[in-house]
Design an enzyme around this catalytic site. Structure first.
Site, PDB file in Angstrom:
ATOM      1  N   GLN A  40       0.826  -1.206   0.000  1.00  0.00           N
ATOM      2  CA  GLN A  40       0.000   0.000   0.000  1.00  0.00           C
ATOM      3  C   GLN A  40       0.866   1.264   0.000  1.00  0.00           C
ATOM      4  O   GLN A  40       1.891   1.321   0.672  1.00  0.00           O
ATOM      5  CB  GLN A  40      -0.931  -0.003   1.209  1.00  0.00           C
ATOM      6  N   GLU A  98      -7.635  -3.800  -8.156  1.00  0.00           N
ATOM      7  CA  GLU A  98      -7.146  -4.562  -7.006  1.00  0.00           C
ATOM      8  C   GLU A  98      -8.182  -5.656  -6.716  1.00  0.00           C
ATOM      9  O   GLU A  98      -8.884  -5.622  -5.707  1.00  0.00           O
ATOM     10  CB  GLU A  98      -6.965  -3.613  -5.822  1.00  0.00           C
TER      11      GLU A  98
END
Length: 265
Positions: free
Chosen positions: A13, A35
């Protein structure tokens, strides 16, 4: 020219991976990368802010994060799940794109376990059985403190790309323990990827955060070329950088706190 195929962006992230996949999507020929593997079957949602801090007991950290949403459990079969992902990630020319974070790999393995005619039960087999052959693209951000600061702001504002509304962003608060937890999380994710590459003899196409943010078009052109696509299709950056003076101040403040308190760097 090679036949267009599939690619999987591997990252953690706040590494710049969203800038990369949105810029690849903007080419119109490099799939529709999402994602796809972040959704928890028990909620149908991506990990929520407090989910990232499950081991943390400090109330001063937890009170800065939204309460958990119970969501709705997923009922989609593994076969339907794979079909949807393969369909959704393709552009009109048949190229498929997606993104996978290290923390999402157990979810991918678990979902793939329900597929028929499995080739194995490990992560490599799960990726092969869901996606087939892929070009591996690894995005890395060397300055983990800045990455963790960006992550800490995002879990408080719940704004993951673009700029938060000033009123929303103003509610985000600096807390060294929150950032420290994320520094450890991000370092563990990077270690996981590197160990997995070594164990599986994988040499990904490497993309560094600084290179990506300084010349996005060049990076995208290189990936297009590796896919056998026209590098001239690479567009200008699809997103603007979120980091700002406040992020820089928090990063410097955290480094000072880390030095005095022995927090991870």
């Amino acid at each position: 020219m090679a036949t267009p195929g599939s690619y999987l962006v591997l990252a953690s992230q706040r590494s710049g991976s969203t800038l990369l996949v949105e810029s690849l999507r903007a080419t119109g020929v490099a799939g529709n990368p999402e994602e796809f593997f972040q959704y928890l079957p028990e909620t149908g949602l991506a990990p929520q802010p407090r989910g990232w801090f499950a081991p943390v007991t400090n109330p001063d950290v937890l009170e800065l994060l939204d309460p958990l949403d119970p969501g709705t459990p997923t009922t989609e079969s593994a076969v339907d799940w794979r079909a949807r992902i393969l369909r959704a990630g393709k552009s009109a020319n048949g190229v498929w794109g997606g993104k996978l974070m290290w923390n999402q790999t157990p979810l991918l393995v678990d979902r793939a376990a329900g597929l028929p005619n499995r080739s194995g039960s490990d992560l490599r087999s799960a990726i092969d059985d869901v996606l087939g052959d892929v070009l591996w693209v690894k995005v890395t951000r060397d300055d983990v403190v800045e990455q963790a600061v960006s992550f800490w702001r995002a879990v408080q504002t719940r704004v993951w790309c673009g700029r938060a509304d000033p009123e929303v962003d103003a509610r985000a608060r600096y807390h060294p323990d929150g950032i420290a937890h994320l520094v450890t999380e991000l370092r563990n994710q990077e270690f996981g990827w590197r160990k997995w590459f070594e164990d599986n003899d994988i040499r990904p196409l490497e993309v560094g955060y600084e290179e990506l943010t300084s010349d996005t078009t060049k990076v995208v052109a290189g990936i297009l070329e590796a896919l056998g696509l026209d590098p001239a299709a690479a567009p200008p950056p699809a997103l603007e950088k979120q980091g700002d003076l406040r992020s820089n101040e928090w990063a410097e403040r955290y480094r000072a706190d880390a030095a005095s308190r022995g927090l991870p760097l």
